[in-house]
Design a protein around this motif. Sequence first.
Motif, short mmCIF file in Angstrom:
data_model
loop_
_atom_site.label_atom_id
_atom_site.label_comp_id
_atom_site.label_asym_id
_atom_site.label_seq_id
_atom_site.Cartn_x
_atom_site.Cartn_y
_atom_site.Cartn_z
N LEU A 145 -7.10 -4.59 5.07
CA LEU A 145 -6.21 -4.73 3.91
C LEU A 145 -4.89 -3.98 4.13
N LEU A 199 -0.05 -4.41 -3.09
CA LEU A 199 -1.36 -4.09 -2.55
C LEU A 199 -1.39 -2.69 -1.96
N ALA A 200 -0.29 -2.28 -1.35
CA ALA A 200 -0.21 -0.92 -0.80
C ALA A 200 -0.34 0.12 -1.90
N ALA A 205 -8.95 -3.95 -3.29
CA ALA A 205 -8.33 -2.67 -2.89
C ALA A 205 -8.85 -1.51 -3.71
N LEU A 237 -4.00 0.31 -2.77
CA LEU A 237 -4.76 1.00 -1.73
C LEU A 237 -4.50 2.50 -1.73
N TYR A 294 -6.12 -7.53 -4.73
CA TYR A 294 -5.76 -6.35 -5.53
C TYR A 294 -7.03 -5.69 -6.08
N ALA A 320 -1.21 -5.72 3.88
CA ALA A 320 -0.71 -5.36 2.56
C ALA A 320 0.75 -5.71 2.36
#
Length: 503
Positions: free
Chosen positions: A22, A30-31, A9, A34, A6, A26
């Motif tokens: 990543l 996490l997405a 990112a 990002l 995290y 993801a």
Amino acid sequence: MNHVLYGLAANPALPSELVDRLIAAADTDLADALAGRPDLSRAQAAALASRFEQAAVRLAYEGRLAADDIDPVAQPRAALALLDERAGLPQWAQVLAADPLVEHREKLAACPDLPVEVARTLATDPEVRVVAELALWTTPDLASQLAQHPHAEVRSAVAANEATPPAVLAALLTGAGLPPARSCLVCDRESTPFVHDPHCPRPDCELPPGAACDGSHQSTVHDIQQMALRNPATPATAAAGFADHPSMLLRHELAARTDLSPQAYARLAEDPIPGVRAQLADNPAIDEALIRTLATDRGHDVQRRLAHHPRLPLDVLVRLTDATRLGSPLLPRIAAASPAEVEELAASPHPTVRMLLARRRDLPAEIRDALARDPDAKVVKSIAPHPGLAEAQLQAMVERHGSRVLAKVATNPDASAALLEQLARHQPPVQKAFREIARHRHTTAPALLTCLTYRQARPIAAGHPALPPPVIIELLTDDNWQVVEAAAANPSLPPASMQRLVP
């Protein structure tokens, strides 16, 4: 959540090829992280959006997706975001107007520039909440039609719409010329007469406290009047008649309007409820005579609100500094003070007045320097962050006032690395100062290592690029997840470490 990933990112130094990795690995959290990267390429944004609709929504609102990147059937929320940003395709609105999910139709109803036929379809939607959302944002013509809608909730939304024609708003405010509403949210759900218990024990109940209907939809009619009084497009002549209304909430809304007559403001200044008078006190439209009257009002919050009035006479401001606590923001009247007034305020015998002036960050050098020498610690605290102060001046502040000014001195943008190291060694230590030292752009490794020994400053220090790389790597296994994320996001984390950490 993997806090190392995290943090990575968000790391601005993460190489593009590792960003690709990543994205491929993801999950939803996490997405989202990002999606916040400002350096995503068009291809990376599209790849992320294709896998995670929530990330697609964010990217759409930030202007990093185009219509070609989105399938409105597969990703309706992302399509709605693009429509909301005027970047979607008009034909999408036709598709989404028939979406089976009420939430999607409701969101569509709030989008600008809807095709006329789509707006008319939404105006007849079987769900009242969809029609109400449309009424809140729609064009003057359709708002005028929806003002006669049989459901009072739709009329309330029309009353809040600033595009609603003034004559229609006046009718909604008084009820004159409109057919009575036939239903409201209360009588939709309950047998009337009904008054909702403010302490309703039903966990699934969505009615607001005090909602009531005896057949006249009284609580929603009150909401309509409140929305209309809050709407600047409502004619002042229609609004002024509510100065003596029995509802305190309606008088409170009226007191915020800037288009009333002096006579209406004078009536509101005599309101028995201090909250109404306090609302009036920072209304920029009241005149000096009324300002002086309210300056003697000891009702709760009246004088504090008055102190934030942009046209407050300086002599009144001086009196108010002894009468009320004014908080930390720069007061509008002081921000607008002329050069002559600035000199007058700087020479005031009242330390609080000098402290309020010292919050300005554009003071002439001679006044700034005089305030830096002020004998009162609260004045010095206020001037300490002012740009342009020399290191000797900042050190003198600490020598004279010690811990009381330390944290504010640490926020000065011109504080040197040597001074920040000195502040980090100060005894007794000041917790707030460590947080400021840890985020200062001039902070060096020795000061940061000291900051790491204090819990509140540790996550901030872990993200500072002046921290030595071996220390950053060590912090990746810290017990505090905030420290771990900050270290992983630190741009001084070695690329080789980033390579090993990314799946």
